[in-house]
Design an enzyme around this catalytic site. Structure first.
Site, mmCIF file in Angstrom:
data_model
loop_
_atom_site.group_PDB
_atom_site.id
_atom_site.type_symbol
_atom_site.label_atom_id
_atom_site.label_comp_id
_atom_site.label_asym_id
_atom_site.label_seq_id
_atom_site.Cartn_x
_atom_site.Cartn_y
_atom_site.Cartn_z
ATOM 1 N N ASP A 76 -56.930 11.105 5.561
ATOM 2 C CA ASP A 76 -58.120 11.273 4.728
ATOM 3 C C ASP A 76 -58.629 12.712 4.723
ATOM 4 O OD1 ASP A 76 -58.947 11.164 7.419
ATOM 5 O OD2 ASP A 76 -59.673 9.122 7.215
ATOM 6 N N ASP A 121 -66.943 0.232 13.614
ATOM 7 C CA ASP A 121 -67.054 -0.941 12.734
ATOM 8 C C ASP A 121 -65.681 -1.436 12.275
ATOM 9 O OD1 ASP A 121 -66.339 1.036 10.973
ATOM 10 O OD2 ASP A 121 -68.073 0.835 9.652
ATOM 11 N N HIS A 165 -63.145 0.167 10.900
ATOM 12 C CA HIS A 165 -62.487 0.707 9.706
ATOM 13 C C HIS A 165 -61.326 1.609 10.108
ATOM 14 C CE1 HIS A 165 -65.376 4.207 10.210
ATOM 15 N NE2 HIS A 165 -64.249 4.846 9.973
ATOM 16 N N GLU A 169 -63.762 1.460 4.613
ATOM 17 C CA GLU A 169 -64.976 0.918 5.205
ATOM 18 C C GLU A 169 -64.995 -0.608 5.107
ATOM 19 O OE1 GLU A 169 -66.403 3.051 6.833
ATOM 20 O OE2 GLU A 169 -67.320 4.696 5.766
#
Length: 257
Positions: A72, A141, A143, A148
């Site tokens: 990314d 979380d 991801h 996400e």
């Protein structure tokens, strides 16, 4: 699916680096046959990168015939900004090894047409023959890359708006100033990583323990995108003891055995 539990962060980092090193050496890359490696950023892989640099400097490992594809990059952050993933990769890894800069692929978050940039990235991966080993980290979380919670598990490389949890987690890199943290990023999709022949996910620290529990003990769930890798034929989760705190004792004993 394998879960490799090491005592602490340093041991987990070294195990991961040795695994990558062995994979490259066994592949015997050459002029017409490149090994393709997917790479992450963030705090977790830093120890692994340090070890890989050490193996290279000791003469045990060459990246001359390795192509890399990063997961990314932020949108709108100048490439030479200290917190861009271009800067991160060059400062923490690429400038210390013998990789050809043309073989290190990172998404351009300043491209005039961001969707075209994402499509071109997928095409480059395809032209390289796919990814042999995709290494990833996860957020608290669950991801992977910037996929996400709620991301499609068949997603491809695309533009994503970042969740507030991610923005808050990344604020520490921007002097704690939320207004400086990019709110969008280009990211490979869950489907992009799933296409790799092998996936290794690094999970360390107590703050990632609930995500590891969701990743391996519960079902596949698009709210915890890392859980998709239960369905990959060759996934290795590499973690430290702290990351196992939410797992059942039975699960930990099973994988340690």
């Amino acid at each position: 699916m394998r879960l490799v539990i090491l005592e602490d962060y340093d041991q987990a980092s070294e195990w991961a680096a040795k695994y990558i090193c062995n994979r490259i050496i066994q592949f015997k890359p050459s002029q017409g046959r490149y090994f393709t490696l997917g790479l992450p950023t963030g705090n977790t892989p830093l120890g692994c990168y340090r070890k890989l640099i050490e193996y290279h400097k000791n003469g045990d490992l060459s990246f001359k015939y390795v192509k890399t594809f990063n997961m990314d990059e932020y949108v709108g952050l100048p490439r030479d900004h200290p917190e861009s993933y271009h800067s991160y990769m060059w400062n923490n890894f690429f400038k210390h090894i013998d990789i050809d800069p043309n073989n290190a692929h990172i998404l351009d978050g300043n491209a005039p047409d961001l969707q075209a940039e994402c499509d071109a990235f997928e095409k480059k991966i395809e032209e390289a023959g796919g990814i042999d080993l995709f290494v990833g980290g996860i957020g608290p979380d669950g991801h992977i890359a910037f996929n996400e919670p709620g991301s499609s598990l068949s997603s491809r490389t695309r533009l994503k708006t970042l969740a507030m949890d991610t923005i808050l987690a990344n604020a520490k890199y921007f002097d704690g100033d939320l207004s400086k943290v990019p709110t969008m990023a280009l990211t490979v999709g869950v489907g992009t990583v799933m296409d790799a022949r092998e996936v290794m996910i690094l999970i360390t620290g107590a703050h990632k323990a609930f995500a590891l529990y969701k990743a391996i003990e519960e079902g596949v769930n698009h709210m915890w995108t890392v859980s998709a890798f239960q369905q990959h034929p060759r996934t290795i989760f590499v973690c430290d003891e702290d990351a196992t705190l939410e797992l059942r004792v039975k699960t930990v004993k099973y994988f340690k055995g």
